[in-house]
Design a protein around this motif. Structure first.
Motif, PDB file in Angstrom:
ATOM      1  N   MET A   1       0.824  -1.221   0.000  1.00 19.10           N
ATOM      2  CA  MET A   1       0.000   0.000   0.000  1.00 19.10           C
ATOM      3  C   MET A   1       0.855   1.267   0.000  1.00 19.10           C
ATOM      4  N   SER A   2       2.192   1.101   0.018  1.00 14.14           N
ATOM      5  CA  SER A   2       3.030   2.295   0.125  1.00 14.14           C
ATOM      6  C   SER A   2       2.879   3.183  -1.100  1.00 14.14           C
ATOM      7  N   ASN A   3       2.695   4.460  -0.847  1.00 10.35           N
ATOM      8  CA  ASN A   3       2.631   5.396  -1.967  1.00 10.35           C
ATOM      9  C   ASN A   3       3.894   6.257  -2.018  1.00 10.35           C
ATOM     10  N   ALA A   4       4.914   5.786  -1.284  1.00 14.57           N
ATOM     11  CA  ALA A   4       6.145   6.579  -1.178  1.00 14.57           C
ATOM     12  C   ALA A   4       6.856   6.698  -2.529  1.00 14.57           C
ATOM     13  N   ASP A   5       6.601   5.727  -3.408  1.00 12.58           N
ATOM     14  CA  ASP A   5       7.278   5.769  -4.706  1.00 12.58           C
ATOM     15  C   ASP A   5       6.685   6.837  -5.622  1.00 12.58           C
ATOM     16  N   THR A   6       5.412   7.137  -5.409  1.00 13.23           N
ATOM     17  CA  THR A   6       4.735   8.013  -6.358  1.00 13.23           C
ATOM     18  C   THR A   6       4.693   9.461  -5.898  1.00 13.23           C
ATOM     19  N   LYS A   7       4.878   9.718  -4.588  1.00 12.19           N
ATOM     20  CA  LYS A   7       4.897  11.109  -4.155  1.00 12.19           C
ATOM     21  C   LYS A   7       5.761  11.260  -2.911  1.00 12.19           C
ATOM     22  N   ALA A   8       6.163  12.488  -2.669  1.00 18.09           N
ATOM     23  CA  ALA A   8       7.018  12.745  -1.519  1.00 18.09           C
ATOM     24  C   ALA A   8       6.223  12.541  -0.235  1.00 18.09           C
ATOM     25  N   GLY A   9       6.938  12.238   0.852  1.00 20.91           N
ATOM     26  CA  GLY A   9       6.280  12.159   2.146  1.00 20.91           C
ATOM     27  C   GLY A   9       5.942  10.748   2.557  1.00 20.91           C
ATOM     28  N   LEU A  10       5.253  10.637   3.726  1.00 24.39           N
ATOM     29  CA  LEU A  10       4.968   9.339   4.321  1.00 24.39           C
ATOM     30  C   LEU A  10       3.787   8.667   3.630  1.00 24.39           C
ATOM     31  N   PRO A  13       0.481   3.826   5.974  1.00 23.86           N
ATOM     32  CA  PRO A  13       0.998   3.034   7.113  1.00 23.86           C
ATOM     33  C   PRO A  13       2.111   3.771   7.860  1.00 23.86           C
ATOM     34  N   GLN A  14       2.944   4.520   7.143  1.00 23.62           N
ATOM     35  CA  GLN A  14       4.018   5.265   7.823  1.00 23.62           C
ATOM     36  C   GLN A  14       3.460   6.378   8.707  1.00 23.62           C
ATOM     37  N   MET A  15       2.386   7.024   8.271  1.00 22.30           N
ATOM     38  CA  MET A  15       1.739   8.035   9.118  1.00 22.30           C
ATOM     39  C   MET A  15       1.206   7.368  10.387  1.00 22.30           C
ATOM     40  N   ALA A  16       0.569   6.205  10.214  1.00 22.25           N
ATOM     41  CA  ALA A  16       0.030   5.478  11.373  1.00 22.25           C
ATOM     42  C   ALA A  16       1.164   5.036  12.294  1.00 22.25           C
ATOM     43  N   TRP A  17       2.277   4.573  11.696  1.00 24.57           N
ATOM     44  CA  TRP A  17       3.434   4.168  12.489  1.00 24.57           C
ATOM     45  C   TRP A  17       3.948   5.345  13.326  1.00 24.57           C
ATOM     46  N   ARG A  18       4.049   6.515  12.683  1.00 27.69           N
ATOM     47  CA  ARG A  18       4.592   7.681  13.401  1.00 27.69           C
ATOM     48  C   ARG A  18       3.690   8.073  14.585  1.00 27.69           C
ATOM     49  N   ALA A  19       2.374   8.041  14.350  1.00 35.20           N
ATOM     50  CA  ALA A  19       1.448   8.386  15.439  1.00 35.20           C
ATOM     51  C   ALA A  19       1.566   7.376  16.579  1.00 35.20           C
ATOM     52  N   ALA A  20       1.749   6.099  16.232  1.00 38.72           N
ATOM     53  CA  ALA A  20       1.832   5.045  17.255  1.00 38.72           C
ATOM     54  C   ALA A  20       2.997   5.275  18.212  1.00 38.72           C
ATOM     55  N   GLN A  21       4.082   5.904  17.727  1.00 40.22           N
ATOM     56  CA  GLN A  21       5.259   6.121  18.576  1.00 40.22           C
ATOM     57  C   GLN A  21       4.954   7.074  19.732  1.00 40.22           C
ATOM     58  N   ASP A  22       3.886   7.873  19.615  1.00 40.25           N
ATOM     59  CA  ASP A  22       3.575   8.872  20.644  1.00 40.25           C
ATOM     60  C   ASP A  22       2.586   8.383  21.702  1.00 40.25           C
ATOM     61  N   ILE A  35      -7.426   5.303   8.418  1.00 44.28           N
ATOM     62  CA  ILE A  35      -5.986   5.241   8.731  1.00 44.28           C
ATOM     63  C   ILE A  35      -5.743   5.105  10.239  1.00 44.28           C
ATOM     64  N   PRO A  36      -6.505   5.810  11.104  1.00 47.04           N
ATOM     65  CA  PRO A  36      -6.238   5.650  12.542  1.00 47.04           C
ATOM     66  C   PRO A  36      -6.279   4.194  13.019  1.00 47.04           C
ATOM     67  N   GLU A  37      -7.148   3.381  12.399  1.00 46.74           N
ATOM     68  CA  GLU A  37      -7.221   1.964  12.811  1.00 46.74           C
ATOM     69  C   GLU A  37      -5.878   1.255  12.643  1.00 46.74           C
ATOM     70  N   PHE A  42       1.277  -0.758  14.810  1.00 50.45           N
ATOM     71  CA  PHE A  42       2.634  -0.209  14.877  1.00 50.45           C
ATOM     72  C   PHE A  42       3.079   0.227  16.266  1.00 50.45           C
ATOM     73  N   VAL A  43       2.275  -0.090  17.302  1.00 53.22           N
ATOM     74  CA  VAL A  43       2.674   0.299  18.655  1.00 53.22           C
ATOM     75  C   VAL A  43       3.888  -0.542  19.058  1.00 53.22           C
ATOM     76  N   PRO A  44       4.941   0.093  19.574  1.00 47.19           N
ATOM     77  CA  PRO A  44       6.118  -0.666  19.988  1.00 47.19           C
ATOM     78  C   PRO A  44       5.743  -1.803  20.955  1.00 47.19           C
ATOM     79  N   GLY A  45       6.373  -2.961  20.766  1.00 50.90           N
ATOM     80  CA  GLY A  45       5.998  -4.172  21.477  1.00 50.90           C
ATOM     81  C   GLY A  45       6.137  -4.117  22.985  1.00 50.90           C
ATOM     82  N   ASP A  46       6.929  -3.170  23.499  1.00 48.81           N
ATOM     83  CA  ASP A  46       7.107  -3.100  24.946  1.00 48.81           C
ATOM     84  C   ASP A  46       6.056  -2.218  25.619  1.00 48.81           C
ATOM     85  N   ARG A  47       5.072  -1.743  24.852  1.00 51.56           N
ATOM     86  CA  ARG A  47       4.022  -0.909  25.450  1.00 51.56           C
ATOM     87  C   ARG A  47       2.689  -1.624  25.373  1.00 51.56           C
TER      88      ARG A  47
END
Lengths: 230, 236
Positions: A1-10, A13-22, A35-37, A42-47
């Motif tokens: 599902m990555s669209n990183a090849d076709t346009k700049a930016g996340l 899934p990468q946006m969801a991954w970044r939000a999960a880190q917080d 996307i929020p689902e 992507f939540v780190p396994g220790d949390r």
């Protein structure tokens, strides 16, 4: 599902991954539809995160295997879910007491528009022929202390979604704390949008051009480092 | 001897009159009392005001009740879904009224109605079109909207177990609006998957005490809305 090849930016899934880190360990979290689902993946396994769905479950898990679905075990998007150890059921008034009473720590939602003062529009375009439908969005953003938004930075037609003032009917005023877009991470502060992190391949000029409000650019701007696996 | 058991769904809904306000449990298909709704269609009451989170799916259950032209007004939070065609068509033609209520406000209005609280202040919807025309009051520096409690003449809900006194348990997320609607209606009518004797439910696990329930009917194997829709069923 990555669209990183076709346009700049996340990608999404990468946006969801970044939000999960917080999300902090032990948090109670309500994830919106779309996307929020994906944040849960992507939540780190220790949390340990406990997910709330407003139709009346705390502690639900991923979608069941095909054939294992139960029509009475669904999330707010009416999709089948499973239960994790320690899950609980409750009625709708208790569910929204958790939300409005400030017991849920984070909600992560999509948006049509976000304003520089944290106003959110995500339930209606105000089109006269549309069937109005609001669901629990207004309750979530009124009651949950940390309202995070994941959204593409611009609309399908390239219009900015981060604006000085929302033009669509509001969901609430002054509630959004942080916005994760394909271009970067933005905090909503008393002085407006502040760019916290920028996505690889995106320039500050692109952000300034595609944002409908002033964006403060800090001197120590960090570039998001996305793992290869996302 | 109190015995709230009804012999059939037909008998259970027989007293619902034209113009009644009816709360119907369920969130989408989860917890939808589909056999009671179908019995209400057969019974024929019209000009109803219906309170439910949604407006039904396909041509069965609540959507079929609306499609049969029995509902004058819907009070709900989310009248759209991928499979809801009936309500949007009637709404666009101006043939059904809609009172749109945020989901948590809807739940709290029902709870308040059942708890003898006529109105309350909530932060939900402040500054939005759904607060227009409503009283706003500042309490400890924050603005709140005044919302009124909701009551109904009847509630139709689905439970898991019921006993002759009307004590109820629920199944998974089918619980949703059942317990609060049972409190807010003058007459609460329950379809339960299993009717047990009075000692058949541990008092520790009763979710809705029988004081809130008037009629119980056993529907051992309730239809599943999404299965009916997949089969192309259109009720009646």
């Amino acid at each position: 599902m990555s669209n990183a090849d076709t346009k700049a930016g996340l990608s999404r899934p990468q946006m969801a991954w970044r939000a999960a880190q917080d999300l902090v360990d032990g948090a109670f979290v309500n994830l919106g539809i779309g996307i929020p689902e994906m944040v849960a993946d992507f939540v780190p396994g220790d949390r340990q995160i406990i997910y709330h769905t407003e139709n009346g479950i705390l502690g639900f898990g991923p979608r069941p295997a095909e054939g294992e679905e139960d029509p009475d075990l669904i999330n707010a998007g009416k999709k089948p879910v499973t239960l994790l150890p320690g899950a609980s059921f409750f009625h709708h008034a208790d569910s929204f007491a958790m939300i409005r009473g400030g017991h849920i720590d984070y909600c992560i939602l999509g948006a049509m528009q976000v304003s520089a003062s944290g106003d959110l529009a995500n339930w209606s375009t105000g089109a006269p022929d549309a069937i109005p439908a609001v669901g629990g969005a207004m309750d979530l953003v009124a009651g949950v202390p940390n309202v995070f938004i994941i959204t593409d930075h611009v609309t399908r037609t390239g219009e900015p979604k981060l604006l000085e003032t929302c033009t669509y009917p509001l969901t609430a005023t002054g509630v959004v704390k942080r916005v994760f877009t394909d271009f970067g991470v933005f905090d909503v502060t008393a002085s407006g949008f502040v760019l916290k992190e920028i996505a690889p391949g995106v320039t500050v000029d692109m952000i300034v051009e595609k944002t409908g409000a002033a964006v403060e650019i800090p001197a120590d701007l960090k570039v998001i480092e996305v793992p290869d696996t996302v | 001897m109190i015995n709230k058991i009804c012999p059939s769904v037909e008998a259970a809904v027989a007293d619902i009159k034209d113009g009644a306000t009816v709360m119907i449990g369920g969130f989408g298909e989860a917890g939808s009392p589909i056999e009671l709704i179908h019995a209400l269609i057969d019974q024929g009451a019209r000009d109803l005001t219906v309170i439910n989170n949604n407006t039904g799916n396909g041509q069965v259950g609540l959507a079929a009740l609306i499609g049969a032209g029995r509902v004058r007004k819907m009070i709900c939070s989310y009248p759209r879904s991928s499979q809801s065609k009936v309500f949007p068509e009637l709404y666009r033609r101006g043939e059904i009224e809609l009172e749109l209520v945020p989901q948590g406000t809807l739940a709290e209005r029902i709870r308040a109605g059942g708890a003898g609280v006529p109105a309350f202040y909530t932060p939900t919807s402040v500054g939005t079109p759904l607060a227009e025309g409503k009283e706003v009051r500042e309490i400890e520096g924050r603005s709140y909207v005044l919302e009124y409690g909701l009551k109904a003449d009847f509630a139709l809900i689905r439970a898991e177990k019921a006993d002759p006194l009307g004590n109820l348990t629920y199944y998974k997320a089918a619980r949703n609006f059942g317990p609060i609607m049972a409190m807010a209606a003058k007459t609460t009518i329950v379809q339960a998957r299993q009717v047990v004797e009075a000692s058949g439910i541990d008092p520790e696990v009763v979710v809705t005490p029988g004081i809130f329930v008037n009629k119980v009917v056993e529907v051992a194997d309730p239809a599943i809305e999404s299965v009916l829709i997949e089969q192309g069923v259109s009720y009646p």
